[in-house]
Write an enzyme that holds these catalytic residues in place. Sequence first.
Site, PDB file in Angstrom:
ATOM      1  N   LYS A  14       5.714 -60.771   3.328  1.00  0.00           N
ATOM      2  CA  LYS A  14       4.759 -59.875   4.151  1.00  0.00           C
ATOM      3  C   LYS A  14       4.134 -59.205   2.867  1.00  0.00           C
ATOM      4  CE  LYS A  14       7.467 -57.172   6.581  1.00  0.00           C
ATOM      5  NZ  LYS A  14       8.692 -57.874   6.387  1.00  0.00           N
ATOM      6  N   ARG A  89       7.093 -51.798  13.769  1.00  0.00           N
ATOM      7  CA  ARG A  89       8.257 -52.506  13.815  1.00  0.00           C
ATOM      8  C   ARG A  89       9.189 -52.224  15.052  1.00  0.00           C
ATOM      9  NH1 ARG A  89       9.176 -52.244   7.901  1.00  0.00           N
ATOM     10  NH2 ARG A  89      10.784 -53.481   7.183  1.00  0.00           N
ATOM     11  N   ARG A 126      15.035 -60.655  -4.979  1.00  0.00           N
ATOM     12  CA  ARG A 126      13.783 -59.999  -5.189  1.00  0.00           C
ATOM     13  C   ARG A 126      13.532 -58.840  -6.124  1.00  0.00           C
ATOM     14  NH1 ARG A 126      10.757 -58.290   0.398  1.00  0.00           N
ATOM     15  NH2 ARG A 126      12.753 -57.062   0.750  1.00  0.00           N
ATOM     16  N   ARG A 159      15.812 -53.449  -5.077  1.00  0.00           N
ATOM     17  CA  ARG A 159      15.990 -52.536  -4.047  1.00  0.00           C
ATOM     18  C   ARG A 159      17.447 -52.556  -3.496  1.00  0.00           C
ATOM     19  NH1 ARG A 159      11.403 -53.923   0.294  1.00  0.00           N
ATOM     20  NH2 ARG A 159      12.873 -53.114   1.785  1.00  0.00           N
ATOM     21  N   ARG A 170      19.567 -55.363   8.146  1.00  0.00           N
ATOM     22  CA  ARG A 170      18.215 -55.316   8.360  1.00  0.00           C
ATOM     23  C   ARG A 170      17.641 -56.444   9.329  1.00  0.00           C
ATOM     24  NH1 ARG A 170      16.053 -55.375   2.808  1.00  0.00           N
ATOM     25  NH2 ARG A 170      13.834 -55.104   3.562  1.00  0.00           N
TER      26      ARG A 170
HETATM   27  P1  AMP Z   1      10.152 -52.487   3.909  1.00  0.00           P
HETATM   28  O1  AMP Z   1       9.819 -52.333   2.721  1.00  0.00           O
HETATM   29  O2  AMP Z   1       9.104 -52.806   4.925  1.00  0.00           O
HETATM   30  O3  AMP Z   1      11.416 -53.713   4.241  1.00  0.00           O
HETATM   31  O4  AMP Z   1      10.949 -51.210   4.567  1.00  0.00           O
HETATM   32  C1  AMP Z   1      11.944 -50.549   3.805  1.00  0.00           C
HETATM   33  C2  AMP Z   1      12.643 -49.560   4.893  1.00  0.00           C
HETATM   34  O5  AMP Z   1      11.765 -48.579   5.078  1.00  0.00           O
HETATM   35  C3  AMP Z   1      12.884 -50.309   6.317  1.00  0.00           C
HETATM   36  O6  AMP Z   1      14.345 -50.775   6.027  1.00  0.00           O
HETATM   37  C4  AMP Z   1      13.112 -48.994   7.103  1.00  0.00           C
HETATM   38  O7  AMP Z   1      14.224 -48.295   6.942  1.00  0.00           O
HETATM   39  C5  AMP Z   1      11.832 -48.178   6.668  1.00  0.00           C
HETATM   40  N1  AMP Z   1      10.722 -48.576   7.283  1.00  0.00           N
HETATM   41  C6  AMP Z   1       9.534 -49.111   6.870  1.00  0.00           C
HETATM   42  N2  AMP Z   1       8.591 -49.150   7.622  1.00  0.00           N
HETATM   43  C7  AMP Z   1       9.222 -48.954   8.896  1.00  0.00           C
HETATM   44  C8  AMP Z   1       8.974 -48.821  10.153  1.00  0.00           C
HETATM   45  N3  AMP Z   1       7.540 -48.966  10.576  1.00  0.00           N
HETATM   46  N4  AMP Z   1       9.624 -48.106  11.247  1.00  0.00           N
HETATM   47  C9  AMP Z   1      10.720 -47.821  10.995  1.00  0.00           C
HETATM   48  N5  AMP Z   1      11.328 -47.785   9.773  1.00  0.00           N
HETATM   49  C10 AMP Z   1      10.426 -48.263   8.790  1.00  0.00           C
END
Ligand code: AMP
Length: 219
Positions: A14, A89, A126, A159, A170
Amino acid sequence: MQVIILMGAPGAGKGTQAARLSAHASLAHISTGDLFRENLKQETALGKKVKGYMESGNLVPDELVLDMLFDRVSRKDCAAGYILDGFPRTVPQAEALGERLGDSVELLALNLEVPDDLIVERASGRLLCRGCSHIHHAKFSPPKAEGVCDNCGGELYQRKDDAADVVGQRLAVYHEQTAPVEKFYGAQGVLKSINGVRSPDEVFTELISHVPAKEKADG
Ligand code: AMP
């Protein structure tokens, strides 16, 4: 106004594709994960609230995500539309977005499909840039110089939530809470499924077949 939602499991591509799509369609790239990581880095009150959820691979509660996101997309650079990466999400997040946008907005959800075993391999290699959030991968798109971002020269890091045990959590959260969002958009007739098990260029070619190119307006 056009709003494009990039969907897919963690590590489906993404972030990489949203950045390219943003340049292609001249729409702002809004990643809720990046916004949260910025809050963590700056040690803001929001950052302190979300740290535990993020590090354990769980979702941040909807109300915290919605406040932050709606604040961000009300800025001028989102006036013509934007690309959402990592949002919505949950179904309540999708409903809240729908209420905010109303009927006049052109909404498109592009879903990058990648099987779970590949997700783990992608996440574990990553590398993220501290400067510009550009994404490299140790095996699939290594930087020219080790530890240095090709895009801006910033420092690359892994990360914490890309560690194997957290990726497992996740993914479980994704199947339980985020997969229903696909059905939500499928029922609205705005979902396109894209095979994400290809090179980034091939995936991008298919993505842009759904999104018209646009030059960035001056100012
Ligand atoms: P990402 O970089 O999109 O994988 O997001 C990293 C982390 O941020 C996720 O595992 C969640 O803990 C939090 N997060 C990001 N976007 C959301 C969302 N739309 N709803 C809830 N938690 C989020």
